[in-house]
Design a protein around this motif. Structure first.
Motif, PDB file in Angstrom:
ATOM      1  N   GLY A  46       0.606 -14.051  -4.881  1.00 61.24           N
ATOM      2  CA  GLY A  46      -0.790 -14.051  -5.302  1.00 61.24           C
ATOM      3  C   GLY A  46      -1.755 -14.295  -4.154  1.00 61.24           C
ATOM      4  N   GLU A  47      -1.346 -15.125  -3.198  1.00 58.98           N
ATOM      5  CA  GLU A  47      -2.217 -15.417  -2.069  1.00 58.98           C
ATOM      6  C   GLU A  47      -2.470 -14.174  -1.224  1.00 58.98           C
ATOM      7  OE1 GLU A  47      -2.203 -18.474   1.743  1.00 58.98           O
ATOM      8  OE2 GLU A  47      -1.082 -18.983  -0.067  1.00 58.98           O
ATOM      9  N   ALA A  48      -1.412 -13.399  -0.959  1.00 59.92           N
ATOM     10  CA  ALA A  48      -1.575 -12.169  -0.187  1.00 59.92           C
ATOM     11  C   ALA A  48      -2.434 -11.163  -0.951  1.00 59.92           C
ATOM     12  CB  ALA A  48      -0.214 -11.559   0.132  1.00 59.92           C
ATOM     13  N   THR A  49      -2.238 -11.085  -2.268  1.00 59.38           N
ATOM     14  CA  THR A  49      -3.056 -10.181  -3.083  1.00 59.38           C
ATOM     15  C   THR A  49      -4.528 -10.556  -2.992  1.00 59.38           C
ATOM     16  OG1 THR A  49      -1.219  -9.904  -4.654  1.00 59.38           O
ATOM     17  CG2 THR A  49      -3.401  -9.254  -5.398  1.00 59.38           C
ATOM     18  N   ARG A  50      -4.799 -11.829  -3.119  1.00 59.23           N
ATOM     19  CA  ARG A  50      -6.186 -12.298  -3.058  1.00 59.23           C
ATOM     20  C   ARG A  50      -6.809 -11.978  -1.698  1.00 59.23           C
ATOM     21  NH1 ARG A  50      -5.199 -16.903  -5.191  1.00 59.23           N
ATOM     22  NH2 ARG A  50      -4.689 -18.015  -3.284  1.00 59.23           N
ATOM     23  N   ASP A  51      -6.059 -12.229  -0.627  1.00 61.61           N
ATOM     24  CA  ASP A  51      -6.593 -11.972   0.712  1.00 61.61           C
ATOM     25  C   ASP A  51      -6.768 -10.477   0.965  1.00 61.61           C
ATOM     26  OD1 ASP A  51      -6.507 -14.670   1.029  1.00 61.61           O
ATOM     27  OD2 ASP A  51      -4.856 -14.698   2.470  1.00 61.61           O
ATOM     28  N   LEU A  52      -5.829  -9.674   0.485  1.00 57.43           N
ATOM     29  CA  LEU A  52      -5.931  -8.228   0.683  1.00 57.43           C
ATOM     30  C   LEU A  52      -7.152  -7.658  -0.027  1.00 57.43           C
ATOM     31  CD1 LEU A  52      -3.048  -5.637   0.443  1.00 57.43           C
ATOM     32  CD2 LEU A  52      -5.166  -5.252  -0.794  1.00 57.43           C
ATOM     33  N   LEU A  53      -7.362  -8.058  -1.277  1.00 53.14           N
ATOM     34  CA  LEU A  53      -8.422  -7.464  -2.083  1.00 53.14           C
ATOM     35  C   LEU A  53      -9.806  -7.952  -1.674  1.00 53.14           C
ATOM     36  CD1 LEU A  53      -6.773  -7.614  -5.611  1.00 53.14           C
ATOM     37  CD2 LEU A  53      -6.981  -5.630  -4.115  1.00 53.14           C
ATOM     38  N   THR A  54      -9.884  -9.153  -1.132  1.00 56.02           N
ATOM     39  CA  THR A  54     -11.195  -9.731  -0.810  1.00 56.02           C
ATOM     40  C   THR A  54     -11.445  -9.819   0.685  1.00 56.02           C
ATOM     41  OG1 THR A  54     -10.351 -12.001  -0.824  1.00 56.02           O
ATOM     42  CG2 THR A  54     -11.108 -11.093  -2.922  1.00 56.02           C
ATOM     43  N   GLY A  55     -10.534  -9.293   1.486  1.00 60.61           N
ATOM     44  CA  GLY A  55     -10.629  -9.432   2.940  1.00 60.61           C
ATOM     45  C   GLY A  55     -11.697  -8.575   3.576  1.00 60.61           C
ATOM     46  N   VAL A  56     -12.200  -7.560   2.877  1.00 57.56           N
ATOM     47  CA  VAL A  56     -13.237  -6.679   3.415  1.00 57.56           C
ATOM     48  C   VAL A  56     -14.320  -6.523   2.356  1.00 57.56           C
ATOM     49  CG1 VAL A  56     -13.783  -4.340   4.196  1.00 57.56           C
ATOM     50  CG2 VAL A  56     -11.652  -5.417   4.913  1.00 57.56           C
ATOM     51  N   THR A  57     -15.572  -6.699   2.767  1.00 60.43           N
ATOM     52  CA  THR A  57     -16.707  -6.515   1.865  1.00 60.43           C
ATOM     53  C   THR A  57     -17.575  -5.377   2.386  1.00 60.43           C
ATOM     54  OG1 THR A  57     -16.706  -8.855   1.276  1.00 60.43           O
ATOM     55  CG2 THR A  57     -18.706  -7.607   0.797  1.00 60.43           C
ATOM     56  N   HIS A  58     -18.025  -4.484   1.493  1.00 63.30           N
ATOM     57  CA  HIS A  58     -18.823  -3.322   1.869  1.00 63.30           C
ATOM     58  C   HIS A  58     -20.244  -3.522   1.347  1.00 63.30           C
ATOM     59  CE1 HIS A  58     -19.376   1.335   1.789  1.00 63.30           C
ATOM     60  NE2 HIS A  58     -19.887   0.779   2.870  1.00 63.30           N
ATOM     61  N   PHE A  59     -21.197  -3.559   2.271  1.00 62.51           N
ATOM     62  CA  PHE A  59     -22.593  -3.757   1.908  1.00 62.51           C
ATOM     63  C   PHE A  59     -23.358  -2.435   1.989  1.00 62.51           C
ATOM     64  CE2 PHE A  59     -21.231  -7.960   3.204  1.00 62.51           C
ATOM     65  CZ  PHE A  59     -21.820  -8.777   2.250  1.00 62.51           C
ATOM     66  N   THR A  60     -24.117  -2.122   0.946  1.00 62.67           N
ATOM     67  CA  THR A  60     -24.960  -0.932   0.924  1.00 62.67           C
ATOM     68  C   THR A  60     -26.353  -1.319   0.428  1.00 62.67           C
ATOM     69  OG1 THR A  60     -24.250  -0.390  -1.331  1.00 62.67           O
ATOM     70  CG2 THR A  60     -23.003   0.604   0.485  1.00 62.67           C
ATOM     71  N   LEU A  91      -8.532   0.501  -6.034  1.00 59.01           N
ATOM     72  CA  LEU A  91      -7.282   0.360  -6.783  1.00 59.01           C
ATOM     73  C   LEU A  91      -7.523   0.250  -8.288  1.00 59.01           C
ATOM     74  CD1 LEU A  91      -5.393  -2.112  -4.420  1.00 59.01           C
ATOM     75  CD2 LEU A  91      -4.929   0.328  -4.724  1.00 59.01           C
ATOM     76  N   LEU A  92      -8.632  -0.375  -8.679  1.00 52.85           N
ATOM     77  CA  LEU A  92      -8.906  -0.554 -10.102  1.00 52.85           C
ATOM     78  C   LEU A  92      -9.509   0.686 -10.760  1.00 52.85           C
ATOM     79  CD1 LEU A  92     -10.370  -4.173 -10.467  1.00 52.85           C
ATOM     80  CD2 LEU A  92      -8.226  -3.314 -11.388  1.00 52.85           C
ATOM     81  N   THR A  93     -10.371   1.398 -10.043  1.00 55.33           N
ATOM     82  CA  THR A  93     -11.153   2.454 -10.702  1.00 55.33           C
ATOM     83  C   THR A  93     -10.969   3.854 -10.128  1.00 55.33           C
ATOM     84  OG1 THR A  93     -13.077   2.073  -9.254  1.00 55.33           O
ATOM     85  CG2 THR A  93     -12.936   0.760 -11.275  1.00 55.33           C
ATOM     86  N   ASP A  94     -10.583   3.987  -8.866  1.00 55.04           N
ATOM     87  CA  ASP A  94     -10.576   5.302  -8.231  1.00 55.04           C
ATOM     88  C   ASP A  94      -9.191   5.912  -8.060  1.00 55.04           C
ATOM     89  OD1 ASP A  94     -13.311   5.101  -8.010  1.00 55.04           O
ATOM     90  OD2 ASP A  94     -13.246   4.259  -5.980  1.00 55.04           O
ATOM     91  N   ARG A  95      -8.180   5.097  -7.814  1.00 55.28           N
ATOM     92  CA  ARG A  95      -6.868   5.646  -7.495  1.00 55.28           C
ATOM     93  C   ARG A  95      -6.204   6.259  -8.718  1.00 55.28           C
ATOM     94  NH1 ARG A  95      -1.097   4.617  -6.356  1.00 55.28           N
ATOM     95  NH2 ARG A  95      -0.717   5.377  -4.244  1.00 55.28           N
ATOM     96  N   ASP A  96      -5.649   7.444  -8.529  1.00 56.08           N
ATOM     97  CA  ASP A  96      -4.843   8.075  -9.575  1.00 56.08           C
ATOM     98  C   ASP A  96      -3.403   7.635  -9.370  1.00 56.08           C
ATOM     99  OD1 ASP A  96      -3.519   9.600 -11.388  1.00 56.08           O
ATOM    100  OD2 ASP A  96      -4.231  11.543 -10.665  1.00 56.08           O
ATOM    101  N   TRP A  97      -2.970   6.691 -10.195  1.00 60.04           N
ATOM    102  CA  TRP A  97      -1.650   6.088 -10.003  1.00 60.04           C
ATOM    103  C   TRP A  97      -0.509   7.021 -10.394  1.00 60.04           C
ATOM    104  CZ3 TRP A  97      -0.947   1.265  -7.810  1.00 60.04           C
ATOM    105  CH2 TRP A  97      -2.102   0.521  -7.598  1.00 60.04           C
ATOM    106  N   ASN A  98      -0.798   8.046 -11.144  1.00 60.07           N
ATOM    107  CA  ASN A  98       0.255   8.988 -11.564  1.00 60.07           C
ATOM    108  C   ASN A  98       0.002  10.382 -11.017  1.00 60.07           C
ATOM    109  OD1 ASN A  98       2.038   7.407 -13.392  1.00 60.07           O
ATOM    110  ND2 ASN A  98       0.113   7.063 -14.471  1.00 60.07           N
ATOM    111  N   ALA A  99      -0.586  10.457  -9.812  1.00 60.04           N
ATOM    112  CA  ALA A  99      -0.928  11.766  -9.246  1.00 60.04           C
ATOM    113  C   ALA A  99       0.307  12.633  -9.074  1.00 60.04           C
ATOM    114  CB  ALA A  99      -1.641  11.583  -7.907  1.00 60.04           C
ATOM    115  N   THR A 100       1.346  12.103  -8.485  1.00 59.12           N
ATOM    116  CA  THR A 100       2.569  12.863  -8.211  1.00 59.12           C
ATOM    117  C   THR A 100       3.767  11.939  -8.372  1.00 59.12           C
ATOM    118  OG1 THR A 100       1.337  14.116  -6.551  1.00 59.12           O
ATOM    119  CG2 THR A 100       3.725  14.353  -6.547  1.00 59.12           C
ATOM    120  N   PRO A 101       4.772  12.325  -9.149  1.00 60.14           N
ATOM    121  CA  PRO A 101       5.971  11.489  -9.283  1.00 60.14           C
ATOM    122  C   PRO A 101       6.638  11.269  -7.929  1.00 60.14           C
ATOM    123  CG  PRO A 101       5.918  13.171 -10.989  1.00 60.14           C
ATOM    124  CD  PRO A 101       4.826  13.513 -10.025  1.00 60.14           C
ATOM    125  N   ASP A 102       7.133  10.066  -7.720  1.00 62.76           N
ATOM    126  CA  ASP A 102       7.754   9.695  -6.450  1.00 62.76           C
ATOM    127  C   ASP A 102       9.235  10.078  -6.482  1.00 62.76           C
ATOM    128  OD1 ASP A 102       8.471   8.610  -4.063  1.00 62.76           O
ATOM    129  OD2 ASP A 102       7.839   6.566  -4.504  1.00 62.76           O
TER     130      ASP A 102
END
Length: 532
Positions: free
Chosen positions: A411-425, A440-451
């Motif tokens: 969980g610690e690595a997940t938290r750091d990965l997801l919050t480690g970069v902030t994009h300001f516009t 990862l939550l809204t844009d990625r197509d997780w089933n684009a191509t079977p692995d």
């Protein structure tokens, strides 16, 4: 993969786990006290015995003994913490399951914990609202299954920690004989060359060395430092080509050697364990505020990790070009790193840094998971650490699958990965956006191509059974999010967050600003779970 059942969870007893944790904690405290005694007794040897061969030997022996004692403390402490955390976590999941079962029974439902089945009372069907009854029953089942899934993830995480830290029968917590390190370096550098044809004895010898000594920091560091980051990825790729994987049951065509498949899987898992060992922070802090980190003696340098990320973004040819059936061009290095990440537990700093770069690289290319399937080799499986007899087991072309497996245990690595970069516009929120989390939550197509591997056989398999191929990494991402919002940072990591790390900074895009780790601003899987 844990085989924990609902019945096992309900019968879980935290007492033996807390008792085991106390035993390992006592051992860690004893080692710590011994380390202090050893330092106190040996620190003045050079002053009392300044010259001669005997003096040099004594000094070298003292340094080695102190290193060995130091190296035993962290594994014992990790095991104590793991047993304790497992007891608390599983007791919590048991309580959740018991509450769901009790509430359901109180409402008149019949719950069979052995088969995980729920039957509504006959009166529920008399009102004529069959759909509502079905929905309520399904919601109860989903609640129970979700709790069991979380408990299984905890079970897997604890098993990985035990596997990675328990002393070996042959070597204990001690260091590896130098001759074993030299031999492993020699074999690894030979075998990574696809033109070299190793004997079965050489492959088995390397597997034995990796399995016996892979948890020793000296062995892991020196072998990986000798290989180099690109060499490590080349070795993983070369090993993957030793066995072809046709669709259908392995061995049905007479061309499959299960011994070779198991050997490759063992070596890939072992290389991952070595990478985990050699990238775990074992150093110390200096400076008035502890702002400078000095890596441990057997900790791979930040330059090595940076070179690994550079190699991960690069394309690598794997296999022997003189054997076209076992040769694949333009495989990304991160695809060859995936098998090493899948089943091992990594230091949060390393996993969030390298994992963040995998996500950033995929985002930059703008192709989702399809980025990783452009160079699929015919019947070539990159990852042999999974159940390869199952056609639907990931073939290893999408490294995000393996990354999510690793993050679901950290969980610690997940938290750091997801919050480690902030994009300001200009038109964005005042606090900025978290681009990795958004992607990862809204844009990625997780089933684009079977692995799966490439080739006409697998194409036909997908045409016939394509709907059965589901990307399980999205489920593991959900578990990782849950852990990111519930796991608490360890004392060591919390202290290190205030210093300047020697890890290379994640690759950022214009407008992206690295930030200090904070809790993800996203709903976790449990927020959508219905309660009774």
């Amino acid at each position: 993969m844990s085989g924990l059942t609902l019945q096992d969870l309900i019968e879980f007893d935290a007492g033996p786990w807390h008792a085991a944790a106390e035993v390992w904690a006592r051992l860690a405290r004893g080692i710590d006290d011994t380390s202090e005694d050893l330092i106190r007794c040996s620190r003045d040897v050079d002053a009392a015995w300044p010259q001669g061969r005997g003096s040099s030997t004594a000094l070298e022996k003292g340094v080695k003994l102190r290193a060995e004692v130091d190296d035993t403390y962290l594994p014992a402490k990790r095991l104590a913490d793991a047993f304790d955390q497992h007891a608390y976590a599983m007791r919590g999941y048991r309580t959740q399951a018991e509450q769901i079962v009790a509430s359901a029974r109180q409402a008149g439902y019949t719950v069979d914990t052995a088969t995980v089945s729920i039957t509504a009372p006959a009166s529920a069907y008399m009102g004529g609202d069959l759909d509502r009854t079905g929905r309520e029953t399904g919601a109860l089942l989903n609640d129970l299954r979700l709790v069991v899934d979380y408990a299984r993830a905890q079970d897997d995480a604890t098993a990985a920690t035990i596997k990675g830290n328990v002393p070996s029968a042959q070597n204990g917590f001690g260091t590896t004989p130098p001759s074993k390190i030299t031999r492993a370096q020699e074999l690894a550098n030979k075998i990574k060359d696809p033109a070299y044809e190793p004997t079965a004895a050489e492959l088995d010898e390397l597997r034995t060395l990796v399995q016996v000594y892979g948890k020793d920091p000296a062995f892991a560091h020196d072998v990986l430092d000798s290989l180099g980051p690109k060499g490590l990825l080349e070795l993983s790729g070369t090993l993957a080509t030793y066995q072809l994987d046709h669709p259908g049951k392995d061995g049905a065509d007479g061309l499959f050697d299960p011994g070779t498949a198991d050997l490759v899987g063992d070596l890939q898992n072992g290389l991952g364990l070595m990478l985990s060992t050699a990238t775990t922070e074992t150093g110390s802090t200096t400076g008035l505020r502890g702002e400078t980190y000095v890596p441990g003696r057997y900790e791979l340098s930040s330059q090595w990790v940076g070179d690994l990320m550079t190699a991960g973004r690069s394309k690598i040819d794997i296999g022997d070009p003189s054997s076209p059936a076992r040769y694949v061009e333009d495989v990304y290095g991160y695809q060859l790193l995936g098998p090493l990440l899948r089943n091992n537990s990594f230091d949060s700093g390393f996993l969030s840094t390298v994992g963040g770069d995998i996500v950033d690289f995929e985002m930059e290319q703008g192709r989702d998971g399809a980025l990783w399937t452009g160079a699929r080799g015919e019947n070539i499986r990159l990852d042999w650490t999974v159940d390869h007899d199952d056609n639907k087991a990931p073939a290893g072309y999408d490294p995000v699958n393996s990354l999510m497996s690793a993050l679901s245990r950290n969980g610690e690595a997940t938290r750091d990965l997801l919050t480690g970069v902030t994009h300001f516009t200009g038109d964005g929120p005042e606090g900025g956006r978290l681009p990795r989390l958004d992607y990862l939550l809204t844009d990625r197509d997780w089933n684009a191509t079977p692995d799966v591997p490439g080739g006409p056989g697998w194409t036909a398999e997908l045409m016939a059974h394509g709907e059965d191929y589901k990307n399980g990494s999205l489920d593991r991402f959900g578990i990782a999010l849950e852990r990111a919002t519930t796991d608490t940072p360890g004392r060591r990591r919390a202290a290190s967050s205030s210093r300047s790390s020697t890890r290379p900074a994640p690759t950022s895009r214009p407008g992206d600003i690295p930030t200090a780790p904070i809790r993800p601003r996203a709903a976790t899987p449990s927020s959508s779970r219905r309660t009774i």
